[in-house]
Enzyme design. Structure first.
Site, PDB file in Angstrom:
ATOM      1  N   SER A 107       0.876  -1.186   0.000  1.00 60.43           N
ATOM      2  CA  SER A 107       0.000   0.000   0.000  1.00 60.43           C
ATOM      3  C   SER A 107       0.900   1.219   0.000  1.00 60.43           C
ATOM      4  CB  SER A 107      -0.819   0.075   1.295  1.00 60.43           C
ATOM      5  OG  SER A 107      -2.075  -0.463   1.120  1.00 60.43           O
ATOM      6  N   GLU A 114      -0.147  18.892  -5.687  1.00 57.76           N
ATOM      7  CA  GLU A 114      -1.435  19.028  -6.390  1.00 57.76           C
ATOM      8  C   GLU A 114      -2.502  18.118  -5.806  1.00 57.76           C
ATOM      9  OE1 GLU A 114       1.476  18.223  -7.785  1.00 57.76           O
ATOM     10  OE2 GLU A 114       2.043  20.031  -8.880  1.00 57.76           O
ATOM     11  N   SER A 115      -2.165  17.253  -4.847  1.00 58.18           N
ATOM     12  CA  SER A 115      -3.080  16.395  -4.088  1.00 58.18           C
ATOM     13  C   SER A 115      -2.461  15.032  -3.836  1.00 58.18           C
ATOM     14  CB  SER A 115      -4.475  16.268  -4.681  1.00 58.18           C
ATOM     15  OG  SER A 115      -5.285  15.691  -3.676  1.00 58.18           O
ATOM     16  N   HIS A 120      -2.769   0.300  -4.164  1.00 56.13           N
ATOM     17  CA  HIS A 120      -2.876  -0.896  -3.326  1.00 56.13           C
ATOM     18  C   HIS A 120      -2.721  -2.067  -4.283  1.00 56.13           C
ATOM     19  CE1 HIS A 120      -3.952  -2.925   0.365  1.00 56.13           C
ATOM     20  NE2 HIS A 120      -4.757  -3.709  -0.322  1.00 56.13           N
ATOM     21  N   CYS A 136      -5.226  18.813  -8.717  1.00 53.06           N
ATOM     22  CA  CYS A 136      -5.738  20.064  -9.263  1.00 53.06           C
ATOM     23  C   CYS A 136      -4.594  20.674 -10.070  1.00 53.06           C
ATOM     24  CB  CYS A 136      -6.189  21.005  -8.151  1.00 53.06           C
ATOM     25  SG  CYS A 136      -4.832  21.517  -7.123  1.00 53.06           S
TER      26      CYS A 136
END
Ligand code: SAM
Length: 460
Positions: A107, A114-115, A120, A136
């Site tokens: 994981s 940008e985020s 997984h 974004c």
């Protein structure tokens, strides 16, 4: 009421299918494997007071299948691939956290300026990876997908693209059903509302936004710029009347032009006339045909008739090239704004008149007698200035605003109701049209009769 909005973007998929986005196609050779979740699983709620807004973020939800298990097992390799993917997307990694499962599997998450990009892995289940990239700003998330697909050696993938934060006027009824609301609302509070089960297509062409919905009550439904164009349930009453009224009124139509009508519904009716030699269909927007043909196969098949020539061009331009050529011209257009605005102008009618033979007939879609009475009267007047025989007839289409739509009939010689049945072999198996309906459709309510009479005598 809380409001939010999600838009599943099919435009990318369709631009690929249509061969219109070579760059994307090169980057993503397996794009045709993408599928989109249906709106059924998303309970959209929005409020009318919030208008459309462009997306705030770009989200790809990615399933990779058949990846190389050796690569997915090891945390260091997974981390390297995700960092390479973030770099390809031109995103900035600000933090990383990866976890090795025992015995196998990983994981991991990259926090991006940008985020985020997360993964997984299930090496033991057909080499499956579940990946999310949400950003974004001007990142290239498909470039990240390409890197991950190649480096994990994925044999296939499914991606759902979501335009996050995009606001649009989606509605939900009290029971949470997702509904489509017609854009036109001339009375300001009486919009047609139809429960939908899926948004099947959503494409922005160079001319207009084209959507195909599945609905609970009226089957598949084509929408352009938020206006219902046709539904499985009631398109026959429109298509049969726009075609069979002029075709029955003319004794021997050999050459016929359809302007608009890219969905193919009118063409299907027209093809029933075996005495017609040549049919030209001219829609400004090839995408209307492309979107409709998947869902209305009988309409699509109408294009294969050897008599049909298909042109994708502005109808106002095409018609100006013909003189004394067509016996019948059918204008099956969208409402008279945007690309269709010119179809209400006198110059266009002049050209239609010129393109018709000496005994030619034209009909044009001419809106609702309830909502558009002044417009109908002005169109009627315009036609009267050019054609000796002019009429307005109407039909019932429950999914259209006010449930009715009409047509202006302009003829150089033949009246619309006097002699019918010139091509009776074409009228087997119709749903709506009969000679009685044809005649009755020219009867006008008193208010429209008065308005048309008044406008005919009014000075220009
Ligand atoms: N039955 C429909 C209605 O009235 O709601 C009309 C349906 S048909 C889809 C309308 C078509 O007109 C669209 O495909 C649109 O691209 C086409 N159209 C609009 N303006 C046009 C123009 N200037 N020349 C050719 N086609 C045009």
């Amino acid at each position: 009421m809380a409001q939010f909005s999600v838009r599943i973007n099919a435009a990318v998929v369709y631009s690929f299918l249509l061969g219109l986005n070579a760059v994307l196609a090169d980057a993503l050779p397996h794009l045709q494997e993408h599928r989109l979740v249906s709106m059924e699983s998303i309970n959209l709620k929005a409020s009318e007071e919030f208008g459309d807004r462009d997306r705030l973020g770009h989200h790809l939800v990615i399933d990779l299948f058949g990846c190389n298990p050796e690569k997915m097992k090891q945390v260091a390799i997974v981390e390297d691939i995700l960092v390479a993917a973030a770099e390809a997307a031109k995103a900035t990694v600000v933090a990383k956290k990866f976890h090795q499962f025992n015995p196998i599997g990983v994981s991991g998450a990259l926090v991006l300026a940008e985020s985020h990009l997360t993964i997984h892995t299930w090496p033991e289940v057909d080499g499956y990876c579940a990946i999310d990239i949400f950003t974004c700003g001007p990142t290239d998330n498909f470039a990240a997908l390409k890197v991950m697909q190649e480096q994990f050696e994925a044999k296939g993938f499914v991606v759902v693209e979501i335009e996050r934060g995009k606001q649009r006027k989606a509605w939900s009824s009290d029971d949470g059903t997702t509904v489509f609301r017609e854009g036109l609302d001339p009375l300001g509070g009486f919009k047609t509302t139809i429960a939908t089960t899926a948004l099947l297509e959503d494409v922005q062409s160079g001319f207009q936004r084209i959507q195909m919905y599945n609905t609970k009550a009226v089957g598949k439904m084509l929408v352009i710029d938020d206006n219902i164009q046709l539904s499985e349930y009631d398109n026959a009453s429109y298509h049969e009347m726009i075609v069979h009224v002029p075709m029955q009124a003319h004794p021997n139509p050999r050459k016929v032009l359809i302007i608009g009508g890219g969905d193919g519904g009118a063409l299907l009716e027209l093809n029933k006339y075996k005495n017609v030699d040549e049919i030209v269909i001219c829609d400004i927007d090839a995408m209307v045909k492309a979107v409709t043909e998947k869902h209305f196969p009988a309409f699509a098949a109408a294009y294969n008739d050897p008599r049909v020539r298909t042109v994708f061009q502005d109808g106002t331009v095409l018609v100006a090239n013909f003189k004394n050529y067509f016996d019948v011209i059918i204008i099956d257009c969208t409402d008279f704004y945007g690309v269709a605005a010119a179809l209400a102008r006198k110059e266009f009618y002049n050209n239609i008149k010129e393109a018709l033979t000496d005994d030619g007939i034209m009909v044009i879609q001419a809106e609702s007698l309830y909502y558009d009475r002044e417009f109908i009267a002005s169109l009627h007047k315009q036609a009267q200035e050019l054609f000796p025989v002019v009429g307005y007839y109407h039909t019932l289409v429950p999914t259209y605003p006010s449930g009715t739509i009409g047509f202006i009939f302009g003829s150089k010689k033949y009246t619309p109701v006097e002699k019918l049945g010139n091509n009776p072999q074409s009228l087997d198996d119709l749903v709506y049209y009969t000679a009685e309906m044809h005649r009755a459709s020219f009867a006008m309510p008193a208010f429209l009769k008065k308005l048309i009479a008044a406008s005919a005598t009014a000075k220009a």
